[in-house]
Design an enzyme around this catalytic site. Structure first.
Site, PDB file in Angstrom:
ATOM      1  N   ALA A 287       0.857  -1.180   0.000  1.00 32.60           N
ATOM      2  CA  ALA A 287       0.000   0.000   0.000  1.00 32.60           C
ATOM      3  C   ALA A 287       0.895   1.232   0.000  1.00 32.60           C
ATOM      4  O   ALA A 287       2.055   1.169   0.422  1.00 32.60           O
ATOM      5  CB  ALA A 287      -0.907  -0.021   1.217  1.00 32.60           C
TER       6      ALA A 287
ATOM      7  N   GLY B  67       0.656  -5.098   0.989  1.00 34.56           N
ATOM      8  CA  GLY B  67      -0.561  -5.185   0.192  1.00 34.56           C
ATOM      9  C   GLY B  67      -0.329  -5.814  -1.173  1.00 34.56           C
ATOM     10  O   GLY B  67      -1.252  -6.380  -1.768  1.00 34.56           O
TER      11      GLY B  67
ATOM     12  N   GLU C 114      -0.585  -9.405  -0.536  1.00 32.35           N
ATOM     13  CA  GLU C 114      -2.005  -9.685  -0.261  1.00 32.35           C
ATOM     14  C   GLU C 114      -2.832  -9.671  -1.547  1.00 32.35           C
ATOM     15  O   GLU C 114      -3.726 -10.500  -1.737  1.00 32.35           O
ATOM     16  CB  GLU C 114      -2.541  -8.669   0.749  1.00 32.35           C
ATOM     17  CG  GLU C 114      -1.913  -8.855   2.125  1.00 32.35           C
ATOM     18  CD  GLU C 114      -2.242  -7.734   3.088  1.00 32.35           C
ATOM     19  OE1 GLU C 114      -2.083  -6.546   2.709  1.00 32.35           O
ATOM     20  OE2 GLU C 114      -2.661  -8.024   4.216  1.00 32.35           O
TER      21      GLU C 114
ATOM     22  N   GLU D 270       4.875  -5.190   7.066  1.00 31.20           N
ATOM     23  CA  GLU D 270       4.141  -4.133   7.786  1.00 31.20           C
ATOM     24  C   GLU D 270       4.662  -3.912   9.201  1.00 31.20           C
ATOM     25  O   GLU D 270       4.620  -2.801   9.729  1.00 31.20           O
ATOM     26  CB  GLU D 270       2.641  -4.478   7.841  1.00 31.20           C
ATOM     27  CG  GLU D 270       1.911  -4.337   6.510  1.00 31.20           C
ATOM     28  CD  GLU D 270       1.910  -5.595   5.672  1.00 31.20           C
ATOM     29  OE1 GLU D 270       2.754  -6.495   5.907  1.00 31.20           O
ATOM     30  OE2 GLU D 270       1.058  -5.691   4.762  1.00 31.20           O
TER      31      GLU D 270
HETATM   32  C1  HXC Z   1       4.985   4.331  -1.442  1.00 32.49           C
HETATM   33  C2  HXC Z   1       6.926   3.374  -2.229  1.00 32.49           C
HETATM   34  C3  HXC Z   1       6.582   2.130  -1.644  1.00 32.49           C
HETATM   35  C4  HXC Z   1       5.331   2.057  -0.935  1.00 32.49           C
HETATM   36  C5  HXC Z   1       8.485   1.904  -2.605  1.00 32.49           C
HETATM   37  N1  HXC Z   1       8.112   3.179  -2.814  1.00 32.49           N
HETATM   38  N2  HXC Z   1       7.571   1.241  -1.891  1.00 32.49           N
HETATM   39  N3  HXC Z   1       6.146   4.464  -2.130  1.00 32.49           N
HETATM   40  N4  HXC Z   1       4.578   3.184  -0.862  1.00 32.49           N
HETATM   41  N5  HXC Z   1       4.886   0.913  -0.376  1.00 32.49           N
HETATM   42  C6  HXC Z   1       8.827   4.213  -3.532  1.00 32.49           C
HETATM   43  C7  HXC Z   1      10.058   4.684  -2.763  1.00 32.49           C
HETATM   44  O1  HXC Z   1       9.704   5.660  -1.810  1.00 32.49           O
HETATM   45  C8  HXC Z   1      10.901   5.273  -3.876  1.00 32.49           C
HETATM   46  O2  HXC Z   1      10.406   6.543  -4.208  1.00 32.49           O
HETATM   47  C9  HXC Z   1      10.609   4.349  -5.048  1.00 32.49           C
HETATM   48  O3  HXC Z   1       9.367   3.694  -4.740  1.00 32.49           O
HETATM   49  C10 HXC Z   1      11.672   3.307  -5.233  1.00 32.49           C
HETATM   50  O4  HXC Z   1      11.860   2.643  -3.986  1.00 32.49           O
HETATM   51  P1  HXC Z   1      13.290   2.405  -3.318  1.00 32.49           P
HETATM   52  O5  HXC Z   1      13.095   2.154  -1.882  1.00 32.49           O
HETATM   53  O6  HXC Z   1      14.227   3.522  -3.681  1.00 32.49           O
HETATM   54  O7  HXC Z   1      13.770   1.098  -4.084  1.00 32.49           O
HETATM   55  P2  HXC Z   1      14.700  -0.072  -3.530  1.00 32.49           P
HETATM   56  O8  HXC Z   1      15.878   0.490  -2.796  1.00 32.49           O
HETATM   57  O9  HXC Z   1      14.943  -0.964  -4.701  1.00 32.49           O
HETATM   58  O10 HXC Z   1      13.827  -0.848  -2.441  1.00 32.49           O
HETATM   59  C11 HXC Z   1      12.660  -1.516  -2.857  1.00 32.49           C
HETATM   60  C12 HXC Z   1      11.814  -1.906  -1.614  1.00 32.49           C
HETATM   61  C13 HXC Z   1      11.549  -0.670  -0.745  1.00 32.49           C
HETATM   62  C14 HXC Z   1      12.574  -2.979  -0.791  1.00 32.49           C
HETATM   63  C15 HXC Z   1      10.528  -2.534  -2.151  1.00 32.49           C
HETATM   64  O11 HXC Z   1      11.039   0.356  -1.581  1.00 32.49           O
HETATM   65  C16 HXC Z   1      10.562  -0.906   0.351  1.00 32.49           C
HETATM   66  O12 HXC Z   1      10.910  -1.483   1.377  1.00 32.49           O
HETATM   67  N6  HXC Z   1       9.343  -0.436   0.167  1.00 32.49           N
HETATM   68  C17 HXC Z   1       8.300  -0.508   1.183  1.00 32.49           C
HETATM   69  C18 HXC Z   1       7.747  -1.896   1.290  1.00 32.49           C
HETATM   70  C19 HXC Z   1       6.681  -1.983   2.357  1.00 32.49           C
HETATM   71  O13 HXC Z   1       6.930  -1.664   3.521  1.00 32.49           O
HETATM   72  N7  HXC Z   1       5.498  -2.406   1.981  1.00 32.49           N
HETATM   73  C20 HXC Z   1       4.369  -2.516   2.892  1.00 32.49           C
HETATM   74  C21 HXC Z   1       3.578  -1.239   2.903  1.00 32.49           C
HETATM   75  S1  HXC Z   1       2.284  -1.281   4.098  1.00 32.49           S
HETATM   76  P3  HXC Z   1      11.397   7.802  -4.437  1.00 32.49           P
HETATM   77  O14 HXC Z   1      10.466   8.960  -4.660  1.00 32.49           O
HETATM   78  O15 HXC Z   1      12.248   7.910  -3.217  1.00 32.49           O
HETATM   79  O16 HXC Z   1      12.178   7.409  -5.659  1.00 32.49           O
HETATM   80  C22 HXC Z   1       1.081  -2.191   3.360  1.00 32.49           C
HETATM   81  C23 HXC Z   1      -0.168  -2.356   4.168  1.00 32.49           C
HETATM   82  C24 HXC Z   1      -1.258  -2.983   3.372  1.00 32.49           C
HETATM   83  O17 HXC Z   1       1.210  -2.647   2.282  1.00 32.49           O
HETATM   84  C25 HXC Z   1      -2.522  -2.874   4.116  1.00 32.49           C
HETATM   85  C26 HXC Z   1      -3.719  -3.399   3.360  1.00 32.49           C
HETATM   86  C27 HXC Z   1      -4.213  -2.543   2.302  1.00 32.49           C
END
Ligand code: HXC
Length: 260
Positions: free
Chosen positions: A67, A111, A114, A134
């Site tokens: 998400a 997400g 999911e 998460e």
């Molecule tokens: C918003 C995101 C994002 C996310 C990545 N980006 N994941 N933006 N929401 N979930 C954005 C980053 O901010 C970045 O933007 C760009 O995408 C590239 O990401 P990087 O981190 O620079 O890439 P990398 O180093 O290759 O790392 C990839 C990654 C990391 C390991 C996937 O991005 C990451 O850990 N992302 C978050 C994953 C996460 O926590 N997901 C769960 C979310 S909570 P910029 O502008 O800086 O270039 C969830 C709850 C669901 O999903 C609930 C039910 C609906």
């Protein structure tokens, strides 16, 4: 759909409807607009008699990295609870009756994992990475991660993934039963399309009943599920396609299914 989608692309290959998540700069982070567009596209394919199966996919680098964290960062409890934010439009994907295949390459996190699990089965590229990170954000999965993941991989691995937030690669995901097949990245769409085209060739009533019956395995008791399956199994004998399918076998020819 009445307006052109901005966060997805939609196309067809034969009788297969393909939706690609398309927010590349955010690694396909899932926001309300994307989920609305995805739901609308899948519903439209579901209602289209020319479509027999669907594929949801992302980019090589990310199926979806979860998400949209930026969109969620400032919400408080009253916001998310009153508005049913973030998750409100997710379960509509589950009401799609035709099969939906997730073709996953790259990150399928939070997400994103999911969403893949809401599809009927997952075909993964060898670079796929799955996880429920998460916990690292001070939250828990909110779109079925704590429910569908243990059903797919068992309690121990689901607890491991949900509690540590670690990622698992495609090999581990296949071994654990989360994904049905792993293929080289450059073969992912061919493999998913091949499976979808096979499904499109079958009798639609039997495809719908098979999906509905397998899904019953995840709801209610075993005896209820077995009874549900038996009722649908018997109902298949009301279709012309059952006559055709069995006659074709006996006559050693290919069946010509009409979807009725
Ligand atoms: C918003 C995101 C994002 C996310 C990545 N980006 N994941 N933006 N929401 N979930 C954005 C980053 O901010 C970045 O933007 C760009 O995408 C590239 O990401 P990087 O981190 O620079 O890439 P990398 O180093 O290759 O790392 C990839 C990654 C990391 C390991 C996937 O991005 C990451 O850990 N992302 C978050 C994953 C996460 O926590 N997901 C769960 C979310 S909570 P910029 O502008 O800086 O270039 C969830 C709850 C669901 O999903 C609930 C039910 C609906």
């Amino acid at each position: 759909m009445s307006t052109t989608p901005e966060c997805i692309t939609v196309r067809t290959e034969g009788r297969v409807g393909i939706v690609a998540l398309n927010r590349p700069k955010q690694l396909n982070a899932l926001n309300d607009q994307l989920m609305d567009e995805l739901g609308a596209a899948l519903k439209a394919f579901d209602a289209d008699p020319d479509i027999g199966c669907m594929i949801v996919t992302g980019s090589e680098k990310a199926f979806a990295a979860g998400a949209d964290i930026g969109a969620m960062a400032t919400y408080d409890f009253a916001d998310v609870y009153k508005g049913d934010y973030i998750t409100r439009n997710w379960e509509q994907i589950r009401s799609v009756r035709k099969p939906v295949i997730a073709a996953v390459s790259g990150f399928a996190l939070g997400g994103g994992c999911e969403l893949a699990m809401m599809c009927d089965f997952i075909i993964a590229a060898d670079n796929a990475k799955f996880g429920q990170p998460e916990i690292k954000l001070g939250i828990i999965p909110g779109a079925g991660g704590t429910q569908r993941l243990p059903r797919a991989v068992g309690k121990s691995k689901a607890m491991d993934l949900v509690l540590t937030g670690r990622m698992m690669d495609a090999t581990e995901a296949e071994r654990a039963g989360l994904v049905s097949r792993v293929v080289p990245l450059d073969k992912l769409m061919d493999e998913a399309l091949g499976a979808a085209l096979i499904i499109c060739g079958f009798s639609l009533p039997s495809v719908l009943a098979a999906k509905e019956s397998v899904n019953r395995a995840f709801e209610g008791s075993l005896s209820d599920g077995v009874m549900f399956e038996r009722r649908l199994f018997h109902a298949m004998f009301a279709t012309r396609d059952q006559k055709e399918g069995m006659a074709a076998f006996v006559e050693k020819r290919k069946p010509d299914f009409k979807g009725a």
